[in-house]
Scaffold this motif. Structure first.
Motif, short mmCIF file in Angstrom:
data_model
loop_
_atom_site.label_atom_id
_atom_site.label_comp_id
_atom_site.label_asym_id
_atom_site.label_seq_id
_atom_site.Cartn_x
_atom_site.Cartn_y
_atom_site.Cartn_z
N HIS A 147 0.86 -1.19 0.00
CA HIS A 147 0.00 0.00 0.00
C HIS A 147 0.89 1.23 0.00
CE1 HIS A 147 -2.78 -3.10 0.95
NE2 HIS A 147 -2.45 -3.19 2.22
N GLN A 196 -0.63 4.63 -0.09
CA GLN A 196 -1.70 4.93 0.87
C GLN A 196 -1.13 4.87 2.28
OE1 GLN A 196 -3.74 1.70 -1.29
NE2 GLN A 196 -5.62 2.74 -0.65
N GLY A 239 -2.89 2.59 9.37
CA GLY A 239 -4.07 2.09 10.07
C GLY A 239 -4.09 0.58 10.08
N LYS A 240 -3.78 0.02 8.93
CA LYS A 240 -3.78 -1.44 8.83
C LYS A 240 -2.72 -2.03 9.75
CE LYS A 240 -3.38 -5.12 5.37
NZ LYS A 240 -3.16 -5.38 3.92
N GLU A 280 -3.97 -2.16 13.23
CA GLU A 280 -4.95 -3.22 13.49
C GLU A 280 -4.30 -4.59 13.51
OE1 GLU A 280 -8.59 -0.75 11.44
OE2 GLU A 280 -8.37 -2.86 10.96
N LEU A 281 -3.31 -4.75 12.63
CA LEU A 281 -2.64 -6.05 12.62
C LEU A 281 -1.90 -6.27 13.93
CD1 LEU A 281 -1.19 -6.19 8.98
CD2 LEU A 281 -3.05 -7.55 9.93
N ARG A 317 -2.56 -4.88 16.74
CA ARG A 317 -3.58 -5.02 17.78
C ARG A 317 -4.07 -6.47 17.86
NH1 ARG A 317 -8.27 -1.44 16.29
NH2 ARG A 317 -9.15 -3.26 15.25
N ILE A 319 3.48 -5.46 -5.33
CA ILE A 319 2.22 -5.41 -6.07
C ILE A 319 1.20 -4.71 -5.19
CG2 ILE A 319 0.44 -6.76 -7.23
CD1 ILE A 319 2.59 -9.00 -7.45
N GLN A 320 0.68 -3.62 -5.68
CA GLN A 320 -0.22 -2.81 -4.86
C GLN A 320 -1.64 -3.38 -4.92
OE1 GLN A 320 1.29 -0.01 -3.14
NE2 GLN A 320 2.99 -1.28 -3.85
N TYR A 321 -2.26 -3.50 -3.78
CA TYR A 321 -3.65 -3.94 -3.76
C TYR A 321 -4.42 -3.22 -2.66
CZ TYR A 321 -1.95 -7.33 -0.24
OH TYR A 321 -1.37 -7.93 0.84
N PRO A 367 -6.18 -2.08 0.58
CA PRO A 367 -5.69 -2.33 1.94
C PRO A 367 -6.75 -2.85 2.89
CG PRO A 367 -6.09 0.00 1.66
CD PRO A 367 -6.46 -0.65 0.35
N ILE A 391 -7.67 -6.05 3.69
CA ILE A 391 -7.58 -7.36 4.35
C ILE A 391 -6.73 -7.28 5.62
CG2 ILE A 391 -5.55 -8.18 3.08
CD1 ILE A 391 -7.01 -10.95 3.11
N ARG A 392 -7.15 -8.07 6.59
CA ARG A 392 -6.34 -8.26 7.80
C ARG A 392 -6.01 -9.74 7.86
NH1 ARG A 392 -6.59 -3.90 6.76
NH2 ARG A 392 -7.48 -2.13 7.86
N ILE A 393 -4.74 -10.01 7.69
CA ILE A 393 -4.36 -11.41 7.56
C ILE A 393 -4.10 -12.05 8.91
CG2 ILE A 393 -2.55 -12.96 6.68
CD1 ILE A 393 -2.27 -10.95 4.33
#
Lengths: 1007, 609, 256, 146
Positions: A552, A555, A561-562, A565-566, A568, D32-34, D36, D38-40
């Motif tokens: 990302h 972004q 933010g992600k 959360e990860l 967390r 590779i941009q995708y 955001p 998903i929380r894996i």
């Protein structure tokens, strides 16, 4: 009378080859002294940005090995060291080593780097190829091992600032050079190579024109940690180039400057640099590669080559540019070259010179000290049947010093050299080493979770996108988080120390690292927490690089933010983590080798020399395999003679049990404890127990359908031609050889590597016996890499005509009244030519053994698309599989020359030896556990378990499930299926995953 | 100079003095007992506050400077001339270039003060009824009288000679110490209320009994060592052998002596040099000083020896007289033995050992032995004397004798020494007598910690200038020609010439003082001293230690966390560290950069008008 | 007539103003020079000097005690070394280095002091008004002075100046004395480097700039600028902001 | 808020360690941009994914759940865990329907260690799809769980 031997090995050179050799030796129970001239190990690979053909980040895959080397209890790093004297003989050498002062007390320096920040003096940064500056006190790169600073005595003015600032009082201005005498049994030389000095090719203007750079400089330019942060910039004005030319073979294949050999890796790295350059700029970049032959001969390399053409639109120009001139106003460059017979001048913004490899500097001195012979190019003299042996017993060689080569070959050769070095002193195994001892484990069962979180900047890899400090601050607010901090590189050696300190300081009983992928780095951190007295399973990792910053990139807010959360969610899991014990399993010190060819025999023999019992299983009735059919060697040695000796040696060795006319039909069990079934042609079967498996099942030859093969007696394969030559049946006035039959086609896109060598061998043989015979070689690219280039030149000199063809202008063979006729396009005179050869020799590809699929399924290992075995890692684990205990060598891996197979066979032996030399192995601790109180005995799990690791036991009339720890792989299938939830999966318990799911989705609600 | 004064821009900055000291006491009560003194003061036997009067001289306050000296002892002008000035030898500045010319400054200040003084000091009112008798008006006796008078005791000094001053009057020649200088300083003591009775010989004219009957309750015997030590070789009785002390006394009394052409002085002390130089002045053609050790061991002041040499006195070392050869009852020659130096003796000097059969002759008309003095014990009660009756015995630290109320000190107790050491003895006697009267334990006063009266207390020498071996020696090129520091080593005559030079030179010289001691303790009010101080911003400090390298006072040191810390007691606020700190982590409390910048702005505005 | 604005930073021990010796004439130097009195001439931070110039002083005179007589032992040597750096920097900024002068004087000798002040004043009158004064003040020089000011506020130059005396007169950490000439060459190099970097920093803090643009402004080869930017990036002084077409634009980072 | 245009779905992904997780790593290494979203959550094998995990995810407000493992038939590191995952997910889809959750919100994919691009494509595709579907109907207040 027993000779006195020493169970220690000196490895000279700390590049990737030296590191691999050292690790294999140390893991096999030998003390290793790893000597390097530079202040840190890692060699050239540490300076590369990415590696072909997987485009892995070079540092990312090297760093774990660096760290493993640095922290290995049996490897003694001697940096800034030099071998100055050697006495004794194989088994018992005395090496005098001089260690240059780094003016830093290595045991005190923690690599914090404050000194460098404050040092007022700057010097050119040689690690960055002089493109930027560094301080007079420096460390080559942030992940360097050992992460110990060095004072550049040339530059340092002795202002004492670093000494004052150093919190650990590590600066010792009065430190002197020191000498030590090492007692060792054998020596491995891995001093690498010296990059060609491009100023010698003055026509290319390197050193005069700012925008002409070497490929090594370009690596640094591409590197995110390089001078320009990974953006490709012209040195002259800092602009992004729109058009880059790569000139291949600078300093290679160049008789004028005395480097006739091919440097073997430049074609691939040139392509790689072109691809990566395109990825590293925000504009449409045009890349042109000027080459003589593209030598992408390695495993799946041609795939890469064609991707470069098709996906990346990289232009390939078959031409060797004559010179470069510069427009002094714009600093743009004019490339003068000839294409299709026409002289052209083309303007470029930047030119990259793909510089070749030369023998390391001062190698004559080293050779003299050691008493070994060098070849005509000052590389180490080896022979085709002893590729890792120098002219002196007990001294072995690997890596580019033996011949220019790429990383996987160097790594394989390094393991091979390790095997040879071990064989000299096998009896001394375990006598010079210390076992790693951990602090007694802290009992945290009564403690509230106190979680420490370490968030990695990964240089700019993470920190450039994710706001790391924000993540840290966020994390600090979460419950049970006792401590959180950000690190530049959490994986660096000094940070391991910091983590241990923090565990002590803050009484942490759970540790989380938010950085890259656990797949590469978890073992490192687990060991770290273990060193601090925590159970390794109290560690968790969050991947905020591969899952946030890298995917990302544009972004940053979302990525941050992600990341929060990860982290967390993993914190939620970490609260519930429980210490786990790793089961210990016994190891059967017996090897099973599949295939009795030269690779299999060599692997078996090397292991036998180490003292292990080996089952050598060959399908044929005789040992020898593919080499049997070879009558000559390009290098002139007699293969039959060698083979006979080898077979004799194998037969005589009492440790080797040879199973002829037999196949392995079943391999069950797991590393250290395989149970295999050998089935004989006569229907008999035999079960053996073995600790490791080596797959050396070779490859087979493509049966051509092209060019009237089988329809005309004049058309034959190279091997058939060789046979005829050997038997004196050859008679021809004109011979045309056609290369790439069954290779580099749509069906088999990759190069078969050895066919060019075979064509040269036969062409030279013909010229030797029948000098009058005209020989034509129709080729796509002549891939006579390394020193084989000499034979290419020799053949040309002897009148063999080499004519290039392309897929759109393939030669045409017809049979006109029993007379062969061949028509092909001659690109230089630009005309079609027709010949009537007596013999057309087809250089047919070596293709995968058709049995590979069955074998692969049997031992549960993967194959490549082509059908060769797929090793664990193309670059750094060339003879391993992802599955522990199974190894690979020879043509089963990919087509290769005998010397390469031999090296790889030794490598497989070395790697296998690291397992069966141990009495026991520690297994994964994250396995299933059955709570008998809940188990209803329904047997669902028993049936589900793919490893038969669950058995039902009756006790007091109740039947309950039991886990066989050594067999359990921890997949968790049983746990997911258990209706009574009696099965918990260590490290992935239901509670843990549920908590993780919840925390992923919901903010923490504070009480 | 007091720092606060400097920045307040007031001219009476010196009044802000004692702050450091006060603060120190507040901070550490034990510092009363353990005095932290600059090296100069610590070296001074009389505890003269050298740094203080130097500080006052820096400001041209010569009278006040002398006042500071008089707090400790009554002889500024005399000591400014004849003191062997251990203070100057101890000066920290010598580690950098050369010591501050302390003795010269003292002399200059005293002379200026004497010339400018236009009224007598007020007599000190007597506050005690117990009378004290001092026997001997030498430096020891007079110092004791001076101190006791200041404490309010009625004191009478008895002197057998016609004039008071002892060796200062009758021993040291005029060219070194002018008589009027001595007279003036004694006058000052008398002005304070001390009575001096001359031509009164103890043991003959008066004794303890008579004095006691006159009401004297305590006695200080400080009769000096007035008899020359004999050579103890054959021929001493010959005509032409003059003993130095007696001979010098005679000259001081105005007697004339015929010396003949060749004079040999035997000995290596100041008396010997004095005798030799006077011999030349009296017309001798050839004067040899014969000393049994080498130049290194010579106790005479080096500058005096140099002056003597310059005048033509010859120095012969490592010879010792074996006998004096006479002709017709008159000295004709001396037979010497050559000596070599052996192992060090009790005095630390190497003992001369005669070389056998090394006799040789020197012709001489006059021989002046100057090898030491002894006490004239005749007339003293035996209780005062040692077993053999040859010397006075007393407790060396309290100066008590075996007779209650009788004290003794100075040369008469310790053998011939210097003026300043005699002063020290006098001060100590005064202290003991004071204690004797006030029933305080005399033997324990050392521990009492009363620092005001020169009682011996534990002294810790401190200098704020860094330990010498860490100091970077000033390179030669910086020891420039601006001030000829060498001149402070001049002989007394040269010093005389210099006296004529302006006071400014003295002020400049005084400014070379590093103020390396804790506080100048000048004449100021005892309000807290508030010099500018460096402040470290610990967040910025990287620990590069440059401040510590630069600080002349070792006021900055790194703490355990490797962060610079200022010792405010040591910091003198020069601000060099602040200007140099690579991290810009140091500011000044009073005059921060912002203040300077503000002043610059004001100044620029002013200049624009 | 041009009345130069001269600021004199005068050491308290060298300033003859408060000597109370009756024979001394009171000083008459005030109209000629504005005096800022300091404890020691070594107290003057180079940053202050450059700031004084930036604020429009026509000349700055530092007066300290002669070399052997520093009350603070070596404050005057520190001042001497600082002045050397400042003069080097001034020559890079375009302001005449002679506008800064370091002189020695005795507090007790008024005449030499007056002579010094007069001579300096006359020299400044000859040089004329500072180009930084008035409505048409030279922006370029001013910005150079600010860059120079930042350069002397930075660690490297300060530590070298501070240690110069030790290194060239006594010995360095290896027990060797660095010859003065060698040290001066090194200083030159570092002064140039630091000035250029801070100049780039200043420029890019005002506006996003490319390598070429910077090169034009500072009149250096772009290659040199790129090199500096590479080094400044690793020191977190500057960062790539974004790329326009093929041109990366850089912005200064706040120096912590 | 609840408008589909601004809606950013939350996706929970259970990825097997050996293939799918490695594939996600490769997407990372390949930059590779995708999307955001998903929380894996890493599990050792797709066969480890207990249906309760998936239900918990939906309960906690996940808009979609991805289970990804090794390719059929034989890529599974644990021989046949992927088959088990396949069977479970098929069953679970039916269960979800009963809860009123669209079965499309649960997705099973096979991603190998060398399929970084595939992983990225799946992500982008899923986000698209879920955006069309809108938020998890179990969520009240348009996205917030009470």
């Amino acid at each position: 009378m027993a000779e006195v031997k020493v169970g220690a090995v000196l490895v000279v050179g700390g590049g990737v080859a030296g590191i691999q050799a050292a690790l294999d030796l140390a893991d096999s129970g030998f003390k290793v002294y790893l000597l390097d001239q530079s202040p840190s190990i890692g060699g050239v690979m540490a300076r590369l940005d990415k590696t072909f053909p997987t485009n892995d980040c070079s540092m990312c895959i090297l760093a774990p090995k660096l760290v493993a080397t640095g922290r290995h209890p049996n490897i003694n790093l001697i940096t800034k060291g030099e071998l100055i004297e050697l006495n004794g003989k194989a088994g018992n050498f005395e090496a005098r080593v001089r260690k240059q002062s780094r003016y830093i007390n290595e045991s005190k320096c923690n690599g914090c780097g404050l000194c460098a920040q404050k040092c007022p003096i700057e010097a050119v940064d040689t690690f960055n190829e002089n493109l930027s500056s560094r301080s007079a006190i420096y460390v080559d790169y942030p992940q360097a091992v050992p992460l110990k600073f060095t004072i550049d005595r040339e530059k340092c003015i002795g202002c004492r600032t670093c000494q004052e600032i150093c919190k650990t009082k590590a600066i010792e201005y009065d430190q002197q050079d020191s000498e030590t005498v090492l007692k060792i049994g054998s020596i491995i030389l891995a001093p690498g190579f010296e990059p060609f000095d491009a100023t010698q090719k003055s026509e290319y203007g390197y050193g005069r024109y700012l925008n002409v750079v070497t490929s090594l400089e370009f690596e640094r330019i591409l590197s995110a940690s390089g001078p320009y942060g990974g953006l490709v910039l012209r040195s002259s004005d800092g602009e992004i180039p729109k058009k880059i030319a790569f000139i291949q073979c600078v300093g290679s294949r160049d008789a004028q400057i005395g480097n006739n050999y091919c440097s073997a890796a430049c074609c691939m790295y040139g392509i790689k640099e072109a691809i990566i350059a395109k990825e590293h700029v925000p504009i449409k970049l045009s890349c042109s590669i000027f080459y003589i032959d593209i030598r992408s001969y390695g495993k799946e390399f041609d795939d890469y080559y064609s991707r470069a053409q098709e996906e990346y639109n990289i232009r390939f120009v078959r031409s060797r540019p004559a010179r470069i001139t510069e427009d002094p106003r714009t600093n743009n460059l004019y490339l003068h070259y000839v294409e299709d017979g026409d002289p052209r001048i083309e303007e470029f913004d930047m030119v990259v010179l793909s510089i070749g490899m030369q023998a390391p500097k001062n190698v004559e001195t080293l050779a003299k000290v050691l008493g070994i012979q060098l070849n005509g190019y000052n590389f180490c003299q080896t022979s085709v049947f002893s590729p890792v042996e120098t002219s002196k017993p007990g001294i072995f060689v690997c890596g580019a010093f033996a011949a220019p080569k790429d990383i996987p070959e160097s790594v394989a050769q390094a393991s091979g050299a390790a095997a040879k070095a071990i064989a000299v002193i096998a009896s001394e195994r375990g006598k010079e080493i210390v076992e790693k001892e951990y602090k007694p484990e802290r009992d945290v069962s009564q403690e509230e979770p106190r979680i420490g979180v370490f968030v990695c900047h990964c240089g700019i890899n993470i920190g450039g996108v994710v706001n790391v400090l924000e993540v840290v601050e966020y994390v600090k607010k979460l419950s049970n988080v006792a401590y959180a901090e950000a690190n530049l590189y959490t994986c660096s050696q000094d940070t391991q120390g910091i983590i241990r300190e923090r565990i002590e300081e803050h009484d942490l009983n759970r540790v989380i690292v938010a950085s890259c992928t656990p797949r590469t780095h978890e073992p490192l951190f687990r060991e770290t927490v273990q060193e601090a007295g925590l159970n390794p399973y109290l560690f968790e990792m969050v991947n905020i690089r591969d899952q946030c910053s890298w995917v990302h990139m544009h972004q940053p807010k979302e990525a941050t933010g992600k990341a929060k959360e990860l982290v967390r969610s993993v914190i939620a899991k970490a609260r519930l983590l429980k210490p786990l014990k790793k089961p210990i399993i016994k190891v059967t010190p017996i090897g099973l080798v599949l295939g009795g060819g030269v690779s299999g025999m060599t692997a078996a023999l090397e292991l036998a020399k180490q003292g292990f019992e080996i089952h050598l299983v060959e399908r044929e009735k005789r040992l020898g395999g593919h080499l049997r059919q070879i009558r000559y060697m390009l290098e002139g040695r007699n293969p039959a003679e060698y083979l006979a000796l080898l077979i004799e040696e194998v037969m005589k060795n009492k440790k080797i049990r040879i199973h002829l006319n037999a196949e392995v039909t079943e391999v069950n069990g797991f590393v250290g404890n395989f149970k295999s079934k050998i089935s004989y042609d006569n229907g008999e079967e035999k079960e053996v127990e073995n600790g490791i498996v080596i797959i050396a099942t070779g490859a087979t030859e493509y049966k051509p359908v092209e060019y009237l093969y089988g329809k005309s007696s004049g058309v034959m394969t190279q091997r058939e031609l060789e046979e005829k030559l050997a038997e004196g049946e050859f008679k021809a006035e004109t011979v045309v050889m056609i290369q790439c039959i069954g290779a580099r086609t749509e069906a088999q896109p990759n190069c078969a590597r050895i066919c060019c060598g075979e064509a040269l061998k036969n062409a030279l043989k013909i010229k030797e016996i029948y000098p009058e015979t005209e020989v034509y070689v129709l080729y796509k690219d002549m891939r006579s890499y390394g020193f084989k280039e000499d034979y290419y030149r020799e053949a040309s000199a002897k009148g063999v005509l080499f004519i290039n063809y392309t897929d759109d202008k393939k030669p045409k063979v017809t049979n006109k009244n029993g007379k062969l006729e061949i028509t092909f396009w001659e690109p230089i005179i630009n005309e079609e030519i027709t010949l009537e050869p007596d013999v057309i020799a087809l250089s047919v590809a070596t293709i995968p053994n058709p049995d590979n699929k069955r074998t692969a399924e049997m031992v549960k290992v993967p194959l490549t698309k082509d059908g060769f075995f797929l090793e664990a890692h193309m670059k750094l684990r060339p003879v391993d599989f992802q599955t522990d205990g199974i190894f690979l060598c020879g043509m089963a891996h990919s087509p290769k020359f005998v010397d390469e197979s031999l090296a790889q066979a030794c490598a497989a032996a070395a790697r296998a030896g690291t397992i069966i030399c141990k009495k026991t192995l520690e297994m994964e601790g994250a396995i299933a556990h059955v709570d008998e109180n809940f188990c209803g005995g329904c047997r669902i799990c028993e049936n589900l378990c793919p490893y038969r690791a669950i058995e039902m036991k009756e006790k007091d009339g109740e039947v309950t499930a039991h886990i066989i720890e050594a067999l359990c792989k921890g997949c968790g299938i049983c746990g997911a299926a258990c209706p009574t939830k009696a099965i918990t999966m260590g490290h992935f318990t239901n509670e843990e995953i549920m908590a993780q799911v919840k925390a992923t989705l919901l903010e923490e609600v504070k009480a | 100079m007091c720092q606060i004064a400097t920045f307040q821009g007031t001219s009476d900055g010196e009044h802000a003095a004692r702050g450091c000291r006060q603060k120190m006491i507040k901070h550490d009560p034990n510092s009363m007992r353990k005095r932290k003194l600059p090296p100069c003061r610590a070296a001074c036997p009389a505890d003269v506050n050298v740094q203080a009067y130097i500080a006052l001289i820096q400001q041209g306050k010569f009278n006040e400077a002398v006042e500071v000296i008089r707090r400790s002892m009554p002889f500024p002008a005399i000591c400014g001339r004849v003191c062997f000035s251990p203070c100057q030898d101890a000066c920290t500045r010598k580690e950098i270039d050369k010591p501050v010319g302390v003795r010269y400054l003292k002399r200059l200040a005293a002379d200026i003060e004497r010339e400018q003084r236009n009224k007598k000091p007020e007599p000190i009112s007597v506050s005690h009824d117990k009378k004290v008798a001092i026997i001997g008006a030498g430096p020891a006796g007079l110092s004791a009288a001076y101190d006791l008078a200041k404490r309010g005791y009625p004191v009478v000094v008895f002197e057998c000679m016609p004039e008071a001053g002892g060796m200062m009057r009758y021993g040291i020649p005029d060219y070194r110490l002018q008589k009027y200088v001595v007279a003036k300083e004694i006058m000052h003591i008398q002005d304070l209320g001390v009575e001096i009775k001359t031509n009164v010989e103890f043991g003959k004219d008066v004794n303890f009994e008579t004095l006691r009957s006159e009401g004297y309750k305590a006695f200080f015997v400080a009769i000096g060592a007035q008899i020359s030590r004999k050579l103890g070789v054959p021929g001493e009785e010959l005509k032409g052998v003059f003993y130095a002390v007696e001979w010098l006394r005679d000259i001081a009394l105005g007697k004339t002596v015929d010396l003949g052409e060749k004079v040999i002085v035997i000995g290596g002390g100041n008396s010997a040099i004095d005798a030799a130089r006077i011999s030349l002045k009296l017309g001798a053609k050839k004067v040899i000083v014969a000393y049994r050790r080498s130049r290194m061991e010579m106790p005479a002041l080096p500058q005096e020896v140099e002056a003597a040499k310059k005048e033509g006195v010859k120095l012969n070392f490592l010879i010792s007289p074996k006998r004096i050869i006479g002709e017709g009852g008159k000295v004709k020659a001396i037979e010497f033995l050559r000596m070599k130096l052996g192992k060090p003796d009790a005095s630390g000097r190497r003992r001369p050992v005669p070389i056998q059969r090394s006799e040789h002759l020197y012709e001489a008309n006059t021989v002046i032995p100057a090898i030491g003095q002894i006490v004239k014990t005749a007339g003293l009660p035996s209780l005062l004397l040692d077993k053999r009756g040859l010397a006075i015995t007393a407790n060396l630290s309290t100066l008590e004798t075996r007779m209650p109320g009788v004290f003794s000190g100075g040369d008469s107790l310790t053998g011939p020494a210097s003026v300043i050491e005699a002063v020290k003895a006098g001060k100590r006697a005064a202290e003991s007598i004071d204690r004797y009267f006030s029933d305080r334990a005399i033997d324990r006063y050392i521990d009492d910690g009363d620092v005001s009266n020169g009682g011996k207390v534990e002294v810790e020498e401190t200098t704020w200038v860094k330990h010498v071996d860490t100091i970077i020696k000033k390179p030669e090129r910086y020891i420039g020609s601006h001030v000829d520091i060498g001149r402070w080593e001049a002989s007394f005559e040269e010093a005389d010439e210099l006296l004529a030079r302006n006071k400014e030179t003295a002020i400049s010289e005084a400014r070379r003082c590093l103020e390396c001691g804790p506080c100048t303790e000048c004449l100021g009010n005892e309000k807290l001293c508030d010099a500018d101080k460096a402040i470290i911003n610990e967040k910025l400090c990287s620990g590069c230690n440059l401040c510590a390298v630069i600080c002349p006072y070792a006021a900055v040191k790194k703490n355990d966390a490797e962060i610079a810390q200022v010792d405010e007691d040591l910091c003198k606020g020069c601000g060099i560290c602040s200007a140099s700190c690579p991290d810009r982590a140091i500011t000044m409390k009073k005059l921060p950069d912002a203040q300077i910048v503000a002043e610059v702005e004001t100044a620029l505005r002013r200049a624009a008008i | 007539m041009f009345r130069p604005r001269i600021i004199g930073f005068v050491c308290n021990w060298a300033l003859p103003k408060r000597i109370e010796i009756p024979s001394f004439p009171r000083m008459k130097i005030y109209p000629k020079m504005q005096v800022v009195q300091v404890m020691c001439v070594g107290r003057i931070d180079p940053v202050i000097v450059l700031d004084t110039f930036a604020k429009g002083a026509d000349g700055v005179l530092l007066v300290g005690c002669p070399l052997p007589d520093c009350h603070f032992v070596k404050g005057n040597i520190q001042a001497e070394n600082k002045t050397k750096i400042l003069k080097k920097l001034l020559s890079l900024t375009g302001l005449e280095p002679e506008r800064l002068q370091l002189e020695w004087a005795y507090a007790t000798e008024i005449e030499p002091f007056s002579t010094i002040v007069d001579a300096f004043r006359n020299h400044i009158i000859k040089l004329g008004q500072s180009p930084l004064v008035g409505e048409n003040s030279d922006e370029k020089i001013l910005s150079n002075i600010l860059a120079a000011k930042n350069a002397v506020a930075d660690f490297s130059l300060r530590v070298l100046t501070g240690r110069e005396e030790e290194l060239t007169e006594a010995m360095n950490a290896y027990g060797k004395r660095i010859p003065q000439e060698e040290f001066d060459d090194l200083l030159d190099e570092i002064v140039n480097r630091e000035f250029l970097r801070h100049k780039i920093h200043l420029l890019t803090s005002q506006k996003l700039l490319s390598v070429k643009e910077i090169a034009t402004i500072v009149n250096h080869r772009p290659a040199l600028i790129l090199r500096q930017i590479a080094d400044m990036t690793s020191k977190h002084m500057i960062a790539l902001d974004h790329v326009e077409e093929t041109t990366p634009l850089y912005k200064a980072l706040e120096v912590k | 808020m609840n408008e589909k245009g601004n809606f950013e779905p939350k996706i929970v992904g259970f990825l097997c360690n050996w293939c799918a997780y490695a594939g996600a790593d490769l997407a990372g290494v390949s930059r590779i941009q995708y999307a955001p979203n998903i929380r894996i959550i890493r599990v050792m094998c797709s066969g480890r994914v207990d249906p309760v995990f998936i239900l918990e995810a939906f309960k906690d407000g996940a808009d979609a759940v991805l289970v990804a493992g090794c390719h059929l038939p034989s890529d599974c590191h644990y021989i046949n865990g992927n088959y088990k995952a396949q069977a479970r997910v098929a069953l679970l889809k039916k269960v979800l329907e009963n809860f009123g959750i669209e079965p499309e919100r649960l997705r099973l994919e096979w991603v190998s260690a060398s399929e970084g691009d595939k992983f990225a494509n799946i992500m982008n595709d899923m986000v698209e799809q879920i955006k069309r579907l809108g938020p998890n109907p179990m969520k009240k207040d348009g996205g917030k769980i009470s």
